[in-house]
Motif scaffolding. Structure first.
Motif, PDB file in Angstrom:
ATOM      1  N   THR A  22      -0.471  -2.095 -11.022  1.00 14.30           N
ATOM      2  CA  THR A  22      -0.716  -0.880 -10.261  1.00 14.30           C
ATOM      3  C   THR A  22      -2.198  -0.681  -9.995  1.00 14.30           C
ATOM      4  OG1 THR A  22      -0.886   0.505 -12.245  1.00 14.30           O
ATOM      5  CG2 THR A  22       1.305   0.244 -11.286  1.00 14.30           C
ATOM      6  N   VAL A  23      -2.483  -0.068  -8.872  1.00 15.67           N
ATOM      7  CA  VAL A  23      -3.847   0.313  -8.512  1.00 15.67           C
ATOM      8  C   VAL A  23      -3.811   1.753  -8.035  1.00 15.67           C
ATOM      9  CG1 VAL A  23      -5.802  -0.093  -6.983  1.00 15.67           C
ATOM     10  CG2 VAL A  23      -4.519  -2.039  -7.882  1.00 15.67           C
ATOM     11  N   ALA A  24      -4.366   2.640  -8.836  1.00 17.91           N
ATOM     12  CA  ALA A  24      -4.430   4.048  -8.467  1.00 17.91           C
ATOM     13  C   ALA A  24      -5.698   4.274  -7.652  1.00 17.91           C
ATOM     14  CB  ALA A  24      -4.421   4.927  -9.707  1.00 17.91           C
TER      15      ALA A  24
ATOM     16  N   CYS B 124       0.832  -1.202   0.000  1.00 22.38           N
ATOM     17  CA  CYS B 124       0.000   0.000   0.000  1.00 22.38           C
ATOM     18  C   CYS B 124       0.870   1.257   0.000  1.00 22.38           C
ATOM     19  CB  CYS B 124      -0.911   0.007   1.225  1.00 22.38           C
ATOM     20  SG  CYS B 124      -2.027  -1.406   1.321  1.00 22.38           S
ATOM     21  N   ALA B 125       0.356   2.292  -0.625  1.00 23.92           N
ATOM     22  CA  ALA B 125       1.043   3.589  -0.682  1.00 23.92           C
ATOM     23  C   ALA B 125       2.510   3.397  -1.061  1.00 23.92           C
ATOM     24  CB  ALA B 125       0.916   4.321   0.653  1.00 23.92           C
ATOM     25  N   SER B 126       2.727   2.839  -2.241  1.00 24.15           N
ATOM     26  CA  SER B 126       4.071   2.384  -2.618  1.00 24.15           C
ATOM     27  C   SER B 126       4.629   3.035  -3.877  1.00 24.15           C
ATOM     28  CB  SER B 126       4.056   0.864  -2.803  1.00 24.15           C
ATOM     29  OG  SER B 126       3.000   0.456  -3.665  1.00 24.15           O
TER      30      SER B 126
ATOM     31  N   VAL C 141       1.998  -5.678  -6.366  1.00 24.09           N
ATOM     32  CA  VAL C 141       0.894  -4.768  -6.664  1.00 24.09           C
ATOM     33  C   VAL C 141       1.205  -3.443  -5.988  1.00 24.09           C
ATOM     34  CG1 VAL C 141      -1.564  -4.295  -6.436  1.00 24.09           C
ATOM     35  CG2 VAL C 141      -0.798  -6.633  -6.850  1.00 24.09           C
ATOM     36  N   LEU C 142       1.466  -2.433  -6.810  1.00 22.45           N
ATOM     37  CA  LEU C 142       1.749  -1.091  -6.314  1.00 22.45           C
ATOM     38  C   LEU C 142       0.462  -0.318  -6.116  1.00 22.45           C
ATOM     39  CD1 LEU C 142       4.639  -0.062  -8.755  1.00 22.45           C
ATOM     40  CD2 LEU C 142       4.904  -0.683  -6.343  1.00 22.45           C
ATOM     41  N   ASN C 143       0.492   0.615  -5.192  1.00 20.18           N
ATOM     42  CA  ASN C 143      -0.686   1.442  -4.928  1.00 20.18           C
ATOM     43  C   ASN C 143      -0.261   2.882  -4.664  1.00 20.18           C
ATOM     44  OD1 ASN C 143      -2.245   2.271  -1.960  1.00 20.18           O
ATOM     45  ND2 ASN C 143      -3.414   2.283  -3.850  1.00 20.18           N
ATOM     46  N   GLY C 144      -1.048   3.808  -5.168  1.00 23.29           N
ATOM     47  CA  GLY C 144      -0.839   5.230  -4.916  1.00 23.29           C
ATOM     48  C   GLY C 144      -1.978   6.001  -5.546  1.00 23.29           C
TER      49      GLY C 144
ATOM     50  N   CYS D 116       9.945  -0.642   0.111  1.00 22.58           N
ATOM     51  CA  CYS D 116       9.503  -2.008   0.417  1.00 22.58           C
ATOM     52  C   CYS D 116       9.181  -2.772  -0.861  1.00 22.58           C
ATOM     53  CB  CYS D 116       8.280  -1.969   1.327  1.00 22.58           C
ATOM     54  SG  CYS D 116       8.599  -1.284   2.967  1.00 22.58           S
ATOM     55  N   ALA D 117       8.492  -2.119  -1.796  1.00 25.72           N
ATOM     56  CA  ALA D 117       8.137  -2.773  -3.058  1.00 25.72           C
ATOM     57  C   ALA D 117       9.388  -3.176  -3.827  1.00 25.72           C
ATOM     58  CB  ALA D 117       7.264  -1.837  -3.895  1.00 25.72           C
TER      59      ALA D 117
END
Length: 259
Positions: free
Chosen positions: A61-63, A13-15, A35-38, A23-24
């Motif tokens: 990615t998940v925006a 999360c928040a990556s 799975v990246l998130n931002g 961390c990613a």
């Protein structure tokens, strides 16, 4: 060190930047699918490209705002069966306790207490079935010592720590570990914002404040996202299966305690 987690699926999360990105990157280096998130699609795309190029792993990615139900559902749709969950989220802005209204306090609790618990509730049934899970929550040094202006963030993260102390023991028999990483003064945008605020109040330059605060840390420097990420990756490794329910400080010795 070979971490033994090649092919594991990780939600971070928040990556897109900062400690989450660190961390990613470390998990990708260990061979995990990420799975990246931002919230910023352009920054996410840049981070995805950099990680894929450097490590040759699958990255999606998940925006979205992970604090929302829609954001959480999008993450879990992108990775329905994660082996690793890194809980991270921006905290409330620095603000004196006397300036906090009810809405601000509730939002802070949602960001740094409710959201990680909801994600843990969502991912642990599958982890139990597979007999393996690694959950790392990025909290803060402020859980252990006060940091001016971060009372709301500190309270929410301390509440999460207490909540998960029992949960980690419930999950341990299923091969799932739950640990908390407590960053101190890390060289991130959030720290830089704190320098600017302090400099304005003190009538000093940002560089002067930066030098003063670095001098207060026994190692005489700020931490960085790369070393933070490597510690996170170790906690997710097969070697760390006997570590759970722990709060691991990464503060350069700033917190003055023997225990």
């Amino acid at each position: 060190m070979h971490l033994g987690i090649e092919g594991k699926k990780a939600i971070v999360c928040a990556s897109s930047r900062g400690l989450g990105r660190g961390c990613a990157e470390a998990l990708a280096e260990a061979g995990c699918e990420i799975v990246l998130n931002g919230r910023d699609e352009a920054v996410l795309a840049e981070t995805k490209s950099a990680i894929e190029t450097a490590y040759g792993v699958r990255v999606s990615t998940v925006a979205a705002d992970v604090s929302t139900r829609d954001g959480q559902e999008a993450l879990l749709e992108a990775c329905p069966a994660p082996d690793i969950l890194i809980n991270n989220n921006g905290g409330p802005p620095r603000r004196d306790y006397s300036e906090l209204d009810r809405e601000a306090m509730l939002q802070g609790v949602i960001q740094n207490f409710v959201t990680p618990i909801e994600l843990i509730q969502a991912v642990t049934p599958g982890m139990k079935e597979r007999g393996f899970g690694r959950i790392v929550n990025i909290t803060s040094l402020s859980v252990k010592m006060p940091i001016e202006g971060l009372d709301l963030s500190s309270g929410a993260r301390a509440g999460l720590t207490a909540f998960l102390a029992g949960v980690s023991r419930q999950l341990a028999p299923h091969g799932i570990t739950v640990n908390n990483l407590l960053p101190g003064k890390m060289d991130t945008d959030r720290l830089k914002g704190g320098f600017e605020r302090t400099a304005k109040l003190a009538g000093k330059s940002v560089d002067a404040i930066r030098a003063e605060q670095a001098a207060e840390i026994p190692v005489r420097r700020f931490g960085n996202a790369a070393e933070f990420g490597q510690t996170c990756a170790f906690l997710c490794s097969t070697h760390a299966g006997y570590i759970t329910g722990q709060n691991i400080l990464m503060d350069g010795g700033l917190y003055p305690a023997a225990f």
